[in-house]
Design a protein around this motif. Structure first.
Motif, short mmCIF file in Angstrom:
data_model
loop_
_atom_site.label_atom_id
_atom_site.label_comp_id
_atom_site.label_asym_id
_atom_site.label_seq_id
_atom_site.Cartn_x
_atom_site.Cartn_y
_atom_site.Cartn_z
N TYR A 328 0.82 -1.21 0.00
CA TYR A 328 0.00 0.00 0.00
C TYR A 328 0.86 1.26 0.00
CZ TYR A 328 -3.47 3.42 1.64
OH TYR A 328 -4.28 4.51 1.78
N LYS A 329 0.67 2.10 -1.06
CA LYS A 329 1.33 3.40 -1.22
C LYS A 329 2.86 3.31 -1.32
CE LYS A 329 -2.19 6.55 0.58
NZ LYS A 329 -2.46 7.14 -0.74
N THR A 330 3.40 2.13 -1.61
CA THR A 330 4.84 2.05 -1.85
C THR A 330 5.15 2.53 -3.26
OG1 THR A 330 4.69 -0.23 -2.65
CG2 THR A 330 5.06 0.08 -0.30
N ALA A 331 6.43 2.81 -3.51
CA ALA A 331 6.83 3.30 -4.84
C ALA A 331 6.64 2.25 -5.91
CB ALA A 331 8.29 3.76 -4.79
N LYS A 332 6.62 0.99 -5.55
CA LYS A 332 6.48 -0.10 -6.51
C LYS A 332 5.03 -0.47 -6.78
CE LYS A 332 10.81 -1.15 -7.44
NZ LYS A 332 11.36 -1.12 -8.83
N CYS A 353 5.53 0.53 3.74
CA CYS A 353 5.35 1.81 4.44
C CYS A 353 5.26 1.59 5.94
CB CYS A 353 4.08 2.50 3.94
SG CYS A 353 4.16 2.99 2.21
N GLU A 354 5.74 2.57 6.70
CA GLU A 354 5.72 2.51 8.16
C GLU A 354 4.71 3.51 8.70
OE1 GLU A 354 9.75 3.07 9.39
OE2 GLU A 354 10.45 1.18 8.51
N TRP A 355 3.90 3.05 9.64
CA TRP A 355 2.76 3.82 10.15
C TRP A 355 3.04 4.32 11.57
CZ3 TRP A 355 -2.45 3.54 7.77
CH2 TRP A 355 -2.42 2.95 6.50
N PRO A 356 3.10 5.65 11.78
CA PRO A 356 3.27 6.19 13.15
C PRO A 356 2.12 5.81 14.08
CG PRO A 356 3.72 7.86 11.49
CD PRO A 356 3.13 6.70 10.77
N VAL A 402 9.24 5.06 1.31
CA VAL A 402 10.55 5.25 0.69
C VAL A 402 10.35 5.92 -0.66
CG1 VAL A 402 12.62 4.10 -0.18
CG2 VAL A 402 11.45 3.20 1.85
N PRO A 403 11.01 7.05 -0.93
CA PRO A 403 10.87 7.68 -2.24
C PRO A 403 11.31 6.76 -3.37
CG PRO A 403 11.94 9.16 -0.66
CD PRO A 403 11.87 7.81 -0.01
N ALA A 404 10.73 6.93 -4.54
CA ALA A 404 10.99 6.02 -5.66
C ALA A 404 12.46 5.99 -6.03
CB ALA A 404 10.15 6.46 -6.87
#
Length: 1240
Positions: A328-332, A353-356, A402-404
Motif C-alpha cells: 500500500y502506497k509504496t513506490a512499486k 510503508c511505516e505507520w506512526p 521510501v521515495p521512488a
C-alpha cells in the motif's frame, strides 16, 4: 457509550444523507459505510470555538490545548445531520473503524474535563463533548438498524452476501459503564441483542480484517483474521449482563451473552496468535487485540510473544509496518490496479510503508502496563516524526514511504533511507490515539477511566476455580445401589423445588432471546449450549432451574449411550471449567444424573464408583472440586435471571410469553425420573412372521451371513494393504477376499444397485437422504458394491427373509438380513407384517435393531444400523469447524483415490453428503468417520499440543492405521482387525485414537461377552503411565523398563507409518522448505512440482505456504514413504543452512534421493549380510541383476521394508544414506575438500 466496529465485508458503500440511507454498489464486491457530507454544513463556530482565556490552572491550559487540537483535527469534520466523521476532507466515506477510534479522544477529553473542571464553562465543554460522542454513535446505530433484514438472514446463512456493513464490539459497553447513554428504546436493545448473535460466528466466518483488504494480494478474498476474532471476543465478554439503559434500566434492557460463544473465539484466537491470518504471518493490528482497547487475550505469555513478534518483524524508524509485503502506497505499487499479482508481492520486501499510528498504540499499551521506559522510548520516537503546523498543532501523518529514487538503495541496505510522509495528515484515528496517549501521560486520565470494565486485568493471575458437583440418582432404585458403596445422593425428585432439566430445554428457552415482532427479528438461531451455560443456575419468576450438561443428552447420538465415554467427557469438562470460568460471579455447578441406562447388567459400573469417590476426595484431573447436595450450593453458584422470557412487547414483562408458558407446561412438568432415555426393546411382533411361512434353507441363510462385513472399505486400498500383508503376515485367504472386493467395480444400474432410496433419519418421513446429491435424487443414491452372493438372492421373497429374522436370536444375523432388505427394497418397504394393525416397514425393524444393539453394546452393529438409518452427529459441523478454525484441514475417505478435502466450514447437510460420497456403501466406516471427527475436535479443544506440526487430518488414513495397529497387537488379519475396530466402544475408540495421536504405547485386552457371537471385545489400556503429555516429538515414549522395545523389529516402520498418517512434520519444516525453493527452480514430488515462484508470493512463515507444501506431500499415498520424503527434504535444508552451494539446480526430484538412498542401503546390506539379504537382495540375485528391483518384502513404493525400519541416525540410518544420496545426485556440490554437515 460507543460502538466499536471492524468492517466485515467492506465492498458496498452506504451513503448516509439527511434523507436516509441509499445503498450503492462499487467495485470489488464488499461492504462499508459511507457518508455524503452536505457542503457548507459544518458548524465552524458556536460553542466549539475557544473561549477567551481567564485565570486558568496549568491543567486547564493544557486541556484547552487538547480541546483545540480535537476540534481542529476531528470534530470540525463531524456531519451535523448524521454525526459521522468522513475518512478525510477529500474522501466523504465514513469508515466505521475510523469513526470509532476517532471519537475515543473526544470521549477521553470529556472525562478529563469532568475530572479537572476549573469553571462552569469547563462543565459545559464536558457536556458538549459527550453529546458529540452520543450523536456519532447513534448515527452508527441508525445506519445498522436499517439493515435489520440482512442481520436476520445472516444468522441463518452466514454468507458474505448477507452480512451487514459492520461488526459490533466492546466500546458500547465501555462507554455505557462510564455513564453515557446511547440506546433509548427496547427496540434498539433487541437489535443490539441480535448483533450479539451476529458476531458470535466471528470465530468461523472469514472477513476482510482490520484493513478491509482480506488476503494480502488484495483480490477481495476474505479469510479468518485474529484481529476480528479478538475484537469480537472482547465485545461478547464486555456486553454480557450489561444494562444498556445504565442506572435507569431494568431486566428488559439487559444484554445476554452465552459464555461458551466468547470462549470459542478465545480458543481460536489463542491458536492463531501471533499469526494474523493465512496470508499474514503477523500484523501490527494485533496490538489492538492484546492491549487497548480490546484486551482480548488472557494468557500473559502469549501477549508477550505476540508483542515481541510484532516489534521484531514490523518495527521501523518511522513506525510499524502493517504486515510483511504490504504494498500500500509504496513506490512499486501500481496505482491503476486494485490488486496485486502473486509474483509482485516479493517487490515490497523491505520497502513497506511505516505507520506512526502504531507508536501511539505502543504508548497507550505501555501506560496501561505501567512501563515508563517504554512510554518514554515510543514517545521520543513519535515526537521525531510528527508534523508541526504554523499554530503549533502536532499532527500524526498516515504513513512514511521510501521515495521512488531511493528504493534500490533501501533494498540493498534496509532501514538506511530517509522516508517521506504520505497520505492523510493527520490520519484522524491515529490523531485520536495520540491525544489519548497524551492525556494518559499527563495524568489527566487514569487507565481505569478508559477501561471502566477492567478488561485490562483479564491477564492477571486469578485464584483457582472450585467446581461444584452434584450427583443425582434417577430413582430410588439407583439411590439404594449407590448406598451399598457408601455413596449418599439425592434423587431428582428430592431436590425440589429446584427443577433439573436437560440442556436441550435451556437451548429452547434461549431461542426466545432477542425476538422482536416490530423489527422482524427471530432471536437466537443456534441450538448449542455449552458447559459454561449449563454450569449456572437459572431463575424464572419464582422457580429455579438446574440443567445437566449437553454431553449427557441421550437423544443426541449413540455415543451418549456409552457410560465410560460419558465419564471421560465429564472429567474433561471439569478441567475445561477450571481454565475457562472467568469473570463470572459465583462458582460453576455441574449436575450429573445417574440413570438406569448407565447400569451394566443391573450393577453400578466400578468406573462410576471410582469417579464419584475421587470427586469426594476434592481433587480430580487437576481440578479442585467439591461434592454436595444441590441446596447446599445455592448461595455460592452463579444465578442468571431469564427475564427475557416475559411478554415485553405486549407491555406485561412480569408475565411469561404465551409460547414459553405452553412449552413449560407441556415439557418441563415431565421429570427426568420418567427415564426418557431408556431404550425400548425390539417389539416381538416386529420379528414374528406368519407361521405358514416356509422355513428358509440353511444355504440361503448362510449366504446372507456377513453381508455387512462385505461393505467394509477400510482395507480396500491397494498398496497400503499390500505393505500391511507383508509386514504383518496377513493370511492369503484374507488377501484374496480383499483383492476380490477391490476389483469388483461398483454397479451403476438402477435395478441392480438399489431399488428404493433410504430415508435420512428414523424420524423423518422424507425418502431421499438429506445428504444425497441433487443428481441422484431422481435416479440412484450412492452405488453399492455387490458380491456374487448378493446378486444371487436379489429376488429372495420378503416373507422368507422375515422368517430368517424370526428364527435367529443373534443380532448380528438380524443385521445382515436387514442390511440386505434395505439395499434391495429400501427403508420404507412394507414387510407384510402388522403390529397393532399398523404395517411394519424395514425402517421399523432397523430402528428396533438399533435400539437393541445400543442396549447390548454391540457397537459395530450400532454404527452400521445408525448409518443405514441416516443417524447424524448433531455436533458434526461444529466439530469440523473447531478443527478448521485452528488451521487444520480435514480429509475423509480412504486414500489414495477416494479422499475428499474439507477446507472451510460447511453446513451439516453438505458435510454428511461429502462423507457418504467418500465411503459409498460402507455405512459403518462413514459413521466411524463422524465419530472420530468429534473426538478430534474434543482433543484440539482440550489438548491442542497433540496437533503441533500437523496441518491436515486424513481421517481415512487414520482409520487404516488404527486397524493396522490392532492387527499388529492382536496378531490377526486385516479383516479381523477391521471388525475389532468397528466393535470398539466409543470410549475405547476415543482412547485408541488418543494413543495414536500422542504416540503412547498401548495394549489390547480381550474378553468374551456371553450371548453374543462377537467373542472378542477389545479394550484399550495404557501400557506406560510415565509419558509426558507434552512430549510428542517421538512416537513411542517409554520408561526405563521398556527401552529395550526400541530394538524390536518394526518399531521405526510403525513410527514412520503413524507420523505419515498424521501428516506430522519436524518443527520448522515449512520455513526450511521455503529456503530450499529460494535456491532451485522447484521441488518435484510424485509428479507434482512445487515451483519457486511461491516464494515471490508468500513469506516463509505464512500458513498459505505450509498448506501449499502439504498439498504436494499428500499426493503420496503411503504414509511411511511420505515420511522418508520429509526426511530427504530435511537433509536438503542442511545444504542450504550450511551455505554449501548458492544454487541447487533446476527441479529437485526428491523421490530420486529416496530411491538412491534405498539402493545404497541394499548395497551395504549385501556387503555385511544384513536382514535385507533375505528379501530384496535375494530376489535381485535370483534374477541375476545388479539392480534391486522386485522387492520380496513388499515395502511401499519399492523401498525395502528394512530401510523403513531403520533408525534415522547411525552408520546404517536413513539420514546417513540420504546424505550420501544427496552427495551422489546433486551436481552443485563440491567434489573436493570437506563439508561441515552435522546431522541432528
Amino acid at each position: 457509550m460507543l460502538f466499536y466496529f471492524i468492517i466485515r465485508f467492506p465492498r458496498y458503500p452506504v451513503f448516509l444523507t439527511s434523507f436516509g440511507i441509499i445503498l450503492s454498489r462499487t467495485y470489488r464486491h464488499s461492504f462499508f459505510l459511507g457518508i455524503s457530507l452536505l457542503s457548507g454544513s459544518h458548524i465552524l463556530g458556536g460553542r466549539f470555538k475557544m473561549f477567551t482565556m481567564r485565570s486558568r490552572t496549568n491543567s486547564g491550559v493544557r486541556l484547552d490545548y487538547y480541546q483545540r487540537l480535537v476540534y481542529r483535527t476531528i470534530l470540525c469534520y463531524q456531519d451535523p445531520v448524521t454525526g459521522l466523521l468522513p475518512a478525510s476532507p477529500t474522501n466523504q466515506h465514513a469508515w466505521i473503524r475510523d469513526n470509532v477510534y476517532s471519537i475515543m479522544s473526544v470521549w477521553g477529553l470529556a472525562m478529563a474535563y469532568k475530572k479537572n473542571a476549573d469553571m462552569d464553562e469547563d462543565r459545559a465543554k464536558t457536556y458538549e463533548l459527550e453529546q458529540s460522542c452520543v450523536k456519532l454513535m447513534r448515527g452508527l446505530l441508525m445506519s445498522m438498524m436499517r439493515q435489520k433484514e440482512k442481520l436476520e438472514k445472516f444468522k441463518t446463512t452466514q454468507s458474505p452476501l448477507d452480512a451487514i456493513h459492520a461488526k459490533y464490539s466492546s466500546e458500547t459497553a465501555q462507554m455505557t459503564a462510564s455513564g453515557l447513554q446511547i440506546v433509548f428504546s427496547l427496540d434498539e436493545v433487541a437489535y443490539i441483542q441480535n448483533l450479539v448473535f451476529y458476531i458470535e460466528s466471528a470465530y468461523c466466518v472469514p472477513d476482510y480484517g482490520m484493513w478491509e483488504r482480506g488476503d494480502k494480494s488484495n483480490h477481495g478474498l476474505p479469510e479468518l483474521n485474529a484481529t476480528s476474532i479478538g475484537v469480537a471476543k472482547a465485545a461478547l465478554e464486555a456486553m454480557n449482563e450489561l444494562d444498556l439503559f445504565g442506572a435507569r434500566g431494568g431486566p428488559a434492557s439487559v444484554i445476554h451473552v452465552l459464555a461458551d460463544e466468547a470462549q470459542k473465539c478465545m480458543a481460536v484466537l489463542q491458536s492463531m496468535l501471533p499469526r494474523e491470518s493465512n496470508s499474514k504471518e503477523v500484523d501490527s493490528g494485533l496490538l489492538s487485540v492484546i492491549g487497548f482497547p480490546a484486551f482480548a487475550v488472557d494468557d500473559p505469555d502469549l501477549i508477550k510473544l505476540t508483542r515481541k513478534t510484532i516489534v521484531s518483524k514490523l518495527r521501523g524508524q518511522y513506525g510499524f509496518k502493517r504486515f510483511l509485503r504490504d504494498g500500500y502506497k509504496t513506490a512499486k505499487e501500481d496505482p491503476t490496479r486494485l490488486y496485486y499479482e502473486p509474483w509482485e508481492l516479493r517487490m515490497f520486501d523491505n520497502i513497506e510503508c511505516e505507520w506512526p499510528l502504531f507508536f501511539c498504540y505502543m504508548i497507550i499499551d505501555a501506560c496501561f502496563r505501567g512501563d515508563k521506559e517504554a512510554v518514554l522510548e515510543y514517545s521520543d520516537a513519535l515526537e521525531e516524526i510528527l508534523i508541526k503546523t504554523e499554530d503549533n498543532l502536532l499532527l500524526v501523518p498516515e504513513l512514511y514511504a521510501v521515495p521512488a529514487q531511493k528504493v534500490n538503495e533501501e533494498y540493498r541496505h534496509p532501514g538506511s533511507q530517509i522516508r517521506q510522509p504520505l497520505g492523510r495528515s493527520p490520519l484522524m484515528w491515529a490523531q485520536s490515539l495520540f491525544i489519548l496517549g497524551k492525556l494518559l501521560q499527563e495524568e489527566f486520565l487514569a487507565p481505569g477511566e478508559l477501561d471502566p470494565l477492567n478488561r485490562r486485568l483479564c491477564a492477571e493471575k486469578k485464584p483457582d476455580v472450585v467446581v461444584q458437583v452434584v450427583i443425582l440418582a434417577e430413582d430410588k432404585e439407583i439411590q439404594e445401589k449407590l448406598k451399598h458403596f457408601d455413596i449418599s445422593v439425592q434423587t431428582i425428585a428430592e431436590v425440589a423445588p429446584i427443577e433439573v432439566q436437560p440442556a436441550r430445554v435451556l437451548s429452547h428457552l434461549y431461542a426466545y432471546l432477542g425476538r422482536s415482532k416490530k423489527l422482524s427479528l427471530s432471536g437466537r438461531k443456534s441450538r448449542d449450549v455449552g458447559i459454561l451455560c449449563t454450569s449456572k443456575l437459572y431463575s424464572l419468576q419464582d422457580r429455579i432451574f438446574a440443567f445437566t450438561p449437553q454431553l449427557m443428552d441421550q437423544q443426541r447420538f449413540y455415543i451418549a449411550s456409552d457410560y465410560e465415554l460419558m465419564i471421560d467427557n465429564f472429567k474433561n469438562e471439569l478441567n475445561f471449567l477450571k481454565s475457562s470460568w472467568q469473570n463470572v460471579l459465583g462458582r460453576p455447578l455441574v449436575v450429573f444424573t445417574f440413570r438406569q441406562i448407565h447400569l451394566e447388567d443391573g450393577k453400578v459400573p466400578m468406573s462410576i464408583i471410582t469417579t464419584i469417590k475421587k470427586l469426594k476426595g476434592g481433587y480430580t484431573v487437576g481440578t479442585r472440586v467439591t461434592l454436595g447436595n444441590l441446596q447446599d450450593f445455592l448461595s455460592t453458584s452463579c444465578i442468571t435471571n431469564l427475564s427475557f422470557l416475559g411478554s415485553v412487547e405486549d407491555g406485561i414483562p412480569e408475565k411469561l410469553h404465551p409460547s414459553v408458558q405452553e412449552y413449560l407446561e407441556e415439557h418441563m412438568q415431565k421429570s427426568l425420573s420418567l427415564r426418557p432415555g431408556k431404550l425400548p426393546p425390539v417389539p416381538k411382533q416386529k420379528l414374528d412372521a406368519s407361521r405358514t411361512q416356509k422355513k428358509p434353507s440353511h444355504g440361503r441363510k448362510m449366504s446372507l451371513r456377513g453381508t455387512i462385513k462385505r461393505t467394509r472399505s477400510i482395507y480396500r486400498g491397494g498398496e497400503f494393504m499390500e505393505s500391511f500383508k507383508k509386514s504383518e503376515s496377513v493370511s492369503d485367504e484374507t488377501m484374496a477376499w480383499t483383492e476380490d472386493r477391490r476389483n469388483t467395480p461398483p454397479t451403476t444400474n438402477v435395478s441392480s444397485a438399489i431399488h428404493t432410496p433410504r430415508s435420512p433419519s428414523p424420524e423423518g418421513p422424507t425418502k431421499i437422504p438429506n445428504w444425497a446429491p441433487l443428481a441422484t435424487k431422481h435416479s440412484i443414491i450412492i452405488p453399492h458394491y455387490r458380491t456374487t452372493s448378493d446378486a444371487q438372492y436379489e429376488n429372495t421373497e420378503v416373507d422368507e427373509l422375515v422368517a430368517m429374522l424370526r428364527e435367529t436370536d443373534l443380532l448380528e444375523e438380524q443385521g445382515d438380513i436387514l442390511h440386505y432388505l434395505v439395499v434391495y427394497h429400501g427403508l420404507e418397504y412394507c414387510t407384510g407384517v402388522n403390529e397393532n394393525n399398523i404395517p411394519v416397514t424395514v425402517k421399523h425393524l432397523l430402528k428396533g435393531l438399533y435400539d437393541k444393539a445400543c442396549q447390548q453394546k454391540l457397537w459395530g452393529l450400532v454404527r452400521h444400523s445408525a448409518g443405514m438409518l441416516g443417524k447424524r452427529v448433531e455436533d458434526l459441523a461444529k466439530a469440523v469447524t473447531d478443527l478448521l478454525v485452528r488451521q487444520k484441514q480435514v480429509t475423509v475417505g480412504m486414500p489414495p483415490n477416494h479422499e475428499k478435502t474439507i477446507t472451510g466450514p460447511v453446513p451439516e447437510v453438505e458435510l454428511r453428503q461429502i462423507i457418504h460420497q467418500a465411503y459409498g456403501d460402507d455405512e459403518s466406516t462413514a459413521m466411524l468417520t463422524q465419530e472420530l471427527i468429534v473426538y478430534l475436535a474434543m482433543f484440539i479443544r482440550t489438548e491442542p499440543q497433540l496437533f503441533h506440526e500437523m496441518l491436515r487430518l486424513r481421517v481415512g488414513l487414520i482409520i487404516q492405521v488404527m486397524a493396522t495397529e490392532l492387527a499388529r497387537t492382536l496378531k490377526c488379519s486385516g479383516d479381523e482387525a477391521s471388525d475389532h475396530l468397528l466393535n470398539l466402544s466409543p470410549f475405547e475408540m476415543k482412547n485408541l485414537l488418543y494413543h495414536i495421536m500422542s504416540g503412547k504405547e498401548f495394549a489390547v485386552s480381550t474378553s468374551s461377552r456371553r450371548g453374543h457371537s462377537v467373542s472378542h471385545h477389545s479394550v484399550v489400556s495404557t501400557k506406560s503411565t510415565k509419558v509426558s503429555k507434552g512430549h510428542i516429538d517421538t512416537l513411542f515414549c517409554r520408561d526405563a523398563e521398556q527401552r529395550d522395545v526400541e530394538k524390536q523389529q518394526g518399531q521405526w516402520l510403525r513410527r514412520r507409518r503413524l507420523d505419515g498418517a498424521l501428516n506430522r512434520v519436524p518443527r520448522g519444516f515449512y520455513p526450511r522448505v521455503w529456503s530450499i525453493l529460494e535456491r532451485c527452480q522447484g521441488i518435484k514430488i510424485n509428479g507434482k512440482v512445487l515451483p519457486n515462484t511461491v516464494t515471490q508470493e508468500m513469506t516463509s512463515g505464512e500458513l498459505k505456504f505450509a498448506l501449499r507444501v502439504e498439498s504436494v506431500l499428500n499426493t503420496i499415498p503411503q504414509p511411511e514413504y511420505r515420511q522418508l520424503v520429509v526426511e530427504a527434504l530435511m537433509v536438503l535444508t542442511l545444504v542450504v543452512e550450511h551455505n554449501i552451494s548458492p544454487y541447487l539446480g533446476e527441479i529437485l526430484e526428491v523421490e530420486n534421493l529416496v530411491v538412491t538412498a534405498n539402493r545404497l542401503f541394499l548395497r551395504d546390506q549385501e556387503k555385511v549380510g544384513g536382514d535385507a539379504t533375505l528379501c530384496c537382495i535375494k530376489v535381485s540375485q535370483e534374477k541375476d541383476s545388479s539392480e534391486y528391483e522386485g522387492l520380496e518384502c513388499g515395502g511401499a513404493a519399492n523401498v525395502c521394508q528394512h530401510f523403513y525400519d531403520s533408525a534415522p541416525s547411525g552408520s546404517y540410518g536413513t539420514m546417513t544414506y540420504i546424505v550420501r544420496a544427496v552427495a551422489e545426485t546433486l551436481n552443485c556440490l563440491p567434489r573436493d575438500g570437506q563439508i561441515d554437515c552435522n546431522i541432528s
